[in-house]
Design a protein around this motif. Structure first.
Motif, PDB file in Angstrom:
ATOM      1  N   LEU A 625     -37.137  19.299  15.840  1.00  0.00           N
ATOM      2  CA  LEU A 625     -35.810  19.486  16.433  1.00  0.00           C
ATOM      3  C   LEU A 625     -35.862  20.510  17.562  1.00  0.00           C
ATOM      4  O   LEU A 625     -35.227  20.329  18.608  1.00  0.00           O
ATOM      5  CB  LEU A 625     -34.830  19.928  15.349  1.00  0.00           C
ATOM      6  N   LEU A 628     -37.371  18.817  20.618  1.00  0.00           N
ATOM      7  CA  LEU A 628     -36.476  17.824  21.221  1.00  0.00           C
ATOM      8  C   LEU A 628     -35.310  18.484  21.939  1.00  0.00           C
ATOM      9  O   LEU A 628     -34.892  18.025  23.014  1.00  0.00           O
ATOM     10  CB  LEU A 628     -35.966  16.872  20.141  1.00  0.00           C
ATOM     11  N   GLN A 629     -34.768  19.550  21.346  1.00  0.00           N
ATOM     12  CA  GLN A 629     -33.633  20.217  21.989  1.00  0.00           C
ATOM     13  C   GLN A 629     -34.078  21.172  23.091  1.00  0.00           C
ATOM     14  O   GLN A 629     -33.400  21.298  24.118  1.00  0.00           O
ATOM     15  CB  GLN A 629     -32.823  20.975  20.939  1.00  0.00           C
ATOM     16  N   ASP A 653     -40.348   9.760  28.075  1.00  0.00           N
ATOM     17  CA  ASP A 653     -40.908   8.895  27.044  1.00  0.00           C
ATOM     18  C   ASP A 653     -42.431   8.994  27.001  1.00  0.00           C
ATOM     19  O   ASP A 653     -43.030   8.822  25.938  1.00  0.00           O
ATOM     20  CB  ASP A 653     -40.482   7.442  27.297  1.00  0.00           C
ATOM     21  N   ASN A 658     -42.611   8.663  20.797  1.00  0.00           N
ATOM     22  CA  ASN A 658     -41.488   8.338  19.895  1.00  0.00           C
ATOM     23  C   ASN A 658     -41.199   9.482  18.933  1.00  0.00           C
ATOM     24  O   ASN A 658     -40.888   9.278  17.761  1.00  0.00           O
ATOM     25  CB  ASN A 658     -41.804   7.057  19.115  1.00  0.00           C
ATOM     26  N   GLN A 660     -38.626  11.379  18.879  1.00  0.00           N
ATOM     27  CA  GLN A 660     -37.235  11.299  18.419  1.00  0.00           C
ATOM     28  C   GLN A 660     -37.123  10.380  17.202  1.00  0.00           C
ATOM     29  O   GLN A 660     -36.422  10.688  16.242  1.00  0.00           O
ATOM     30  CB  GLN A 660     -36.348  10.769  19.554  1.00  0.00           C
ATOM     31  N   GLU A 661     -37.851   9.267  17.219  1.00  0.00           N
ATOM     32  CA  GLU A 661     -37.847   8.348  16.077  1.00  0.00           C
ATOM     33  C   GLU A 661     -38.473   9.012  14.855  1.00  0.00           C
ATOM     34  O   GLU A 661     -37.971   8.868  13.727  1.00  0.00           O
ATOM     35  CB  GLU A 661     -38.613   7.081  16.456  1.00  0.00           C
ATOM     36  N   TYR A 663     -38.609  12.246  14.209  1.00  0.00           N
ATOM     37  CA  TYR A 663     -37.683  13.271  13.716  1.00  0.00           C
ATOM     38  C   TYR A 663     -36.540  12.641  12.919  1.00  0.00           C
ATOM     39  O   TYR A 663     -36.182  13.129  11.834  1.00  0.00           O
ATOM     40  CB  TYR A 663     -37.121  14.059  14.904  1.00  0.00           C
ATOM     41  N   HIS A 664     -35.987  11.573  13.427  1.00  0.00           N
ATOM     42  CA  HIS A 664     -34.855  10.943  12.733  1.00  0.00           C
ATOM     43  C   HIS A 664     -35.284  10.434  11.356  1.00  0.00           C
ATOM     44  O   HIS A 664     -34.538  10.583  10.365  1.00  0.00           O
ATOM     45  CB  HIS A 664     -34.329   9.772  13.578  1.00  0.00           C
TER      46      HIS A 664
END
Length: 1092
Positions: A625, A628-629, A653, A658, A660-661, A663-664
């Motif tokens: 996180l 990403l932030q 990208d 990926n 973000q994927e 992390y989610h």
């Protein structure tokens, strides 16, 4: 409401300014008409340009002695053909050219008729008397010079004087000399004996230019009027952008208008230069009165044009000032709304910032986020203060700024005081939460150290009294360090940290205290056991618990047996301490280790591993996180755009893949599911098995990692990354955090191994082992695919080769056969180093090439060298001379590759995998062959049925003919039955013969021999296809396309057999015989080392 009031003030002020502009421009238009005498004579030279060019009358520019303008009527033979209207227009225009003062004195007419007759003289005088529009001062006529005409002129003029109705004298002149007595020579043209220079074409040009310039000046005044009116009628915009666009539009139109005015001024100055041209050419000459009047006219027109420009400039200054002030107000209102929205968002973020963190790392991250919010708040408050100062300036300088600006300034000041208070309150809560987490962490560390202390105490040392006392002292010493933590009870936590305790944090506090209580209970149990051991044992005992079988020596006397029986009774009746066994007379005392203690220790270790898994998972999610932030989101921040280098733009990208994927998935799914196994760590393997498909997202991330590494090295020193790292207060750069997903996916298998070690024999151990195998499979697939994408020079599509099964480096010898002669490569005894890639459909030979670079860029690349189709190769499992070698050869054995693995284990794995592939191909071809045989049999049955039906039909036709001929034979006659039986017999035999041809009779394959080594196992897909009816040979897996010899295969035939002969002698099932002649392996050009 403020906008309406401001608009009303705007309209009122604009009307006053526009009214003044229109008044001044109307005055200019009137002055232009007056200068050009448009009210008295609206004719222009351009309107009668053709009549003027005839030159039957013109203004020479001369003046009489009293200043009267002179109009000359030169000799014009076709004067009588001129129409009355044409004559009147020319005279009207000529009389309008001189100034009103000169025209008021009267005109002198000079009529030259020296070459004409009296009739022409008479007609000219009659026309002048009837149509002359101005005042006449004097009429001078040069009468005809011919004797007869002159005499007639004198006589007839006297007779008809009254017919001319002239109010001025008409003087008949005989010569030019007489004319000079009335008018000076300098005022007459050269045709009349004067010295004046006159060009009729130039005169017409000057007049058209002056009149055109006058029209331009008047039109410019009218356009400025229309433009001023348009500006005045423009509605007041309600947004800064619309106001700015309006201001730019008006400025653009104003600049265009100013350019036109400048062009008109240049045109007027050009006309002045043209009028002064004679003086410029001859400084001694002078301008005639008409030219001087033209100069004065142009000067007056220029003055009017300047007046128009000045009037518009005055209007524009006020209009532009109002527009700029309006733009400032609109910008203030827009900035006010923006700052208010930002304040609301900042307040909302601070209000929503309710989480206090579930760990010190999380809380520290929240504090960093809060610091970032505080920095943004400081920037926002700076904007707020600047806006307040701007609003106060507007109130002082703007005439139509109302009280709403003051109200907005006060609202901004109040909002600016509220936000810092909220931020400080939130910081105090986070600091208090950090203090709580640190204290909880301290307790957890004490508990973990205590658990390790319990697990680290050796059981054999505790069997002796000294060892037990030492262990007891160690426990008591460690318990003394817990005084401060024991005083910190649950009620104290609820009281001191009430403001930060939410449900999650309360549960965490409860778990910590439960953990501490559980540890204290464990310590107390261990203390009790150690105290008993220290009190009862007198000498060391063996640490191994004896089994009934181990007690072999019988007692030597009945008394000894009685004592042993007494000890056994004590053990069976004994206390709850299962680890204490008493024996007084036996050669050595024995003690059984408590199973419950051992299981408790294992449970403690499992919980410890599970806690490490959960804590590292939470930290991993927080780090993702943060990246990403702190980095990825900032790449889309407009404020950071100037710091992003060109090579990094639109490459988010590529840099982050990926992530973000990933992390989610971990945040919303995996972490939550792992937390459900907190109390049963041995069952966590189920979670991994259920989410094994989701964990394959790491393969995509690893594939992108080389591109990410390359991009990072290109711009690692840019200001953007440095600024982001500074904001996040990270000690390590972004590249360290981009490596986290790779490190995490490899960390799982280490934790699973630890859990497996401490969970043997418990529920869930099978799932843990399965999860470890699956995870290792993912890591292998990622590793294999990373090697696969490094292949260069392969022209086909790697995806068409099927799934990649194995890859590895080998030493390879190549052997080729030309005809019946075997040929080795020149470097036969120097093997080629090749990296082999085993796919489902092909085997690739590549040369490994190391690349320079760092990190992932240092991974090797592979140059493609050779491809062998799996449908056209065979395998010899053991090669002569080395157990690590095996052979791969083409189905015709033209090419043989001896492959040496690094170890026997690697060779065995590869041979087993290749054998599995070839066996699978054989089974597939068998099924296809059986299906085709079934289809062929069905087709033949259909054909036979059709023949039977045709035969029966023929028999019936024959019987009908016989019945017609004989009338006595029926279907049941002996002849008919014989024919039908014969036909049926024929058909039955034919059917039986065909079916016997199709029926297969499998016979076992016999052992074939290798040219160099007998009894080895060989396997060839093509030979399997060719000999599918023979079954498997127990001693050999070599099924090459050799000639059948009484059910056996010859070793030499394996080498020399011709595929074409084999197809002629024994047709195989279509599609099953895949020989080298049908599918040649790809052979690229020889490499630099001379090998294939």
């Amino acid at each position: 409401m403020p906008n309406c009031r401001m608009a009303m003030v705007w309209v009122k002020m604009e009307k006053d300014v526009v009214h003044e502009l229109l008044r001044r421009l109307n005055s200019v238009s009137q002055n232009v008409d007056e200068i050009m005498q448009q009210e008295t004579s609206p004719l222009c030279a351009a309107d009668i340009i053709s009549e003027l060019k005839k030159k039957f009358a013109f203004l020479s520019g001369g003046r009489g002695q009293d200043g009267s303008p002179i109009i000359i009527f030169p000799e014009f033979p076709s004067f009588g053909e001129i129409g009355d209207q044409e004559f009147h227009n020319v005279l009207t225009y000529l009389t309008s050219v001189p100034s009103l003062s000169a025209a008021g004195v009267g005109f002198i007419l000079v009529i030259d008729r020296r070459q004409d007759r009296w009739a022409c003289v008479k007609g000219t005088l009659l026309r002048i008397s009837g149509h002359f529009p101005g005042n006449l001062r004097l009429v001078l006529v040069l009468r005809p010079s011919a004797l007869l005409q002159r005499t007639l002129s004198d006589v007839l003029f006297k007779l008809h004087r009254d017919d001319f109705k002239m109010k001025v004298p008409v003087i008949m002149l005989s010569s030019v000399a007489e004319l000079h007595t009335y008018i000076e020579q300098s005022q007459l043209t050269q045709e009349l004996g004067g010295t004046q220079q006159y060009c009729h074409k130039t005169w017409i040009s000057h007049r058209t230019d002056i009149e055109g310039f006058a029209v331009l000046v008047k039109r410019m005044a009218q356009r400025l009027q229309a433009f001023g009116r348009e500006l005045a009628e423009t509605d007041l915009p309600n947004s800064p952008l619309a106001t700015s666009n309006l201001l730019n539009t008006h400025c653009s139109k104003r600049e265009s208008m100013k350019e036109e005015i400048a062009g008109a001024l240049g045109q007027g100055r050009k006309i002045l230069e043209n009028i002064r041209e004679p003086v410029r050419r001859d400084p001694d000459s002078s301008l005639n009165p008409d030219q001087l009047e033209n100069l004065a006219t142009v000067h007056r027109l220029l003055s009017q044009l300047n007046e128009s420009s000045t009037a518009f400039d005055d209007f524009w200054v006020q209009h532009h000032t109002k527009l700029e002030m309006c733009l400032r107000l609109r910008q203030f209102e827009h900035n006010f709304q923006q700052v208010l929205e930002d304040l609301e968002q900042a307040t909302t973020r601070v209000t929503a910032f309710s989480h206090v963190g579930m760990s010190p790392t999380h809380t520290e991250h929240l504090l960093r986020e809060l610091s970032s919010q505080e920095e943004k708040a400081c920037e926002l408050l700076d904007r707020l203060r600047v806006l307040v100062v701007e609003g106060e300036g507007l109130v002082d300088s703007c005439e139509f700024a109302d009280d709403s600006v003051k109200v907005k300034c006060g609202e901004l000041q109040r909002a600016g005081e509220k936000l810092p208070q909220q931020l400080q309150t939130k910081r105090d809560l986070l600091l208090q939460a950090m203090e709580l987490h640190q204290r909880l962490q301290s307790v957890c560390k004490w508990c973990e150290d205590g658990i390790y202390l319990l697990a680290a105490q050796p059981l054999d040392r505790c069997q002796s009294q000294e060892g037990a006392e030492s262990a007891l002292q160690e426990l008591e010493g460690y318990l003394e360090t817990a005084n401060e933590r024991q005083e910190w009870d649950m009620d104290t936590v609820w009281r001191e940290y009430e403001s930060v305790l939410n449900e999650e944090l309360k549960e965490q506090v409860k778990r910590v205290f439960e953990k501490r209580t559980m540890l204290q209970e464990m310590f107390e149990k261990r203390r009790v056991s150690l105290k008993k051991l220290a009190a009862k044992q007198t000498r060391p005992v063996q640490p191994v618990a004896p089994t009934p079988e181990a007690i072999k020596s019988p007692p030597s006397s009945p008394a000894l047996r009685n004592r042993e029986k007494s000890c056994a009774n004590k053990e069976s009746e004994g206390s709850s301490d299962h680890s204490e066994v008493c024996s007084e007379q036996n050669g050595g005392s024995s003690r059984t280790t408590s199973v419950s203690d051992e299981e408790e220790n294992l449970a403690v270790l499992r919980r410890h591993v599970m806690n490490e898994l959960l804590e590292t998972e939470r930290a991993y999610v927080e780090e993702l996180l943060c990246v990403l932030q702190g980095y990825a989101a900032e790449m889309e921040n407009p404020a950071m755009a100037p710091l992003i280098p060109t090579v990094l733009q639109n490459k988010k990208d590529v840099l982050f893949g990926n992530m973000q994927e990933i992390y989610h998935f971990h945040k919303t799914t995996f972490l939550r599911e792992l937390e459900t196994y907190t109390d049963c760590p041995e069952l966590v393997g189920r979670c991994f098995l259920e989410r094994m498909g989701d964990l394959q997202i790491y393969e995509k991330y690893c594939h992108n990692k080389p591109r990410s590494e390359s991009l990072w090295r290109q711009c690692s020193d840019c200001a953007f990354f440095q600024e982001c790292q500074k904001k996040l207060e990270h000690k390590l750069g972004l590249d360290s955090y981009l490596l986290k997903p790779v490190q995490r996916i490899t960390k799982y298998q280490l934790l699973l191994k630890e859990l497996i070690k401490y969970s043997k024999g418990r529920e869930g151990s099978v799932e843990l082992q399965a999860a470890l195998s699956s995870l290792l499979g993912i890591l292998k697939a990622v590793n294999d695919s990373m090697h696969l994408i490094a292949i260069t020079g392969y022209e086909g599509n790697l995806g068409d080769l099927g799934r990649l099964l194995m890859q590895g480096s080998f030493s390879v010898w190549a052997e080729h056969k030309r005809g019946h002669v075997k040929m080795m490569e020149l470097a036969r005894f120097k093997p080629m180093q090749r990296h082999l890639f085993l796919h489902e459909k092909a085997l690739l030979f590549c040369k490994r090439r190391e690349e320079s670079g760092e990190g992932y860029e240092k991974a090797p690349s592979y140059s493609f060298k050779q491809e062998l189709s799996m449908s056209a190769i065979g395998i010899t499992e053991h090669a002569k001379g080395d157990n690590k070698k095996f052979e791969i050869w083409s189905s015709s054995r033209d090419e043989v590759y001896t492959v040496q693995a690094a170890s026997e284990e690697i060779k065995t794995i590869w041979v087993r995998e290749i054998r599995k592939l070839l066996t699978g191909q054989l089974e597939a071809c068998r099924e296809a062959s059986q299906q085709r045989a079934t289809d062929q049999l069905t087709s033949e049955n259909n054909s036979l049925d059709r023949l039977i039906r045709e035969g029966q039909s023929c028999m019936r036709n024959t019987e009908m003919e016989k019945k017609e001929d004989e009338g006595s034979n029926g279907l049941g006659s002996p002849d008919g039955r014989k024919a039908e039986k014969a036909m049926g017999t024929f058909l039955s035999n034919e059917t039986k013969a065909k079916r016997q041809e199709i029926k297969s009779d499998p016979t076992p394959l016999e052992t074939g021999t290798h040219p160099h080594l007998g009894g080895v196992r060989r396997l060839s897909t093509s030979s399997l296809f060719q000999n599918r009816r023979r079954g498997w040979n127990k001693g050999s897996l070599s099924l090459d396309a050799s000639v059948e010899q009484d059910g056996y295969f010859s070793a030499e035939d394996h080498v020399t057999s011709d595929p074409e002969e084999e197809r002629e002698k024994k047709p195989a099932v279509e599609g099953a015989e895949l020989m080298r002649t049908d599918e040649e392996p790809k052979q690229p050009a020889e490499s630099e080392d001379g090998h294939h």
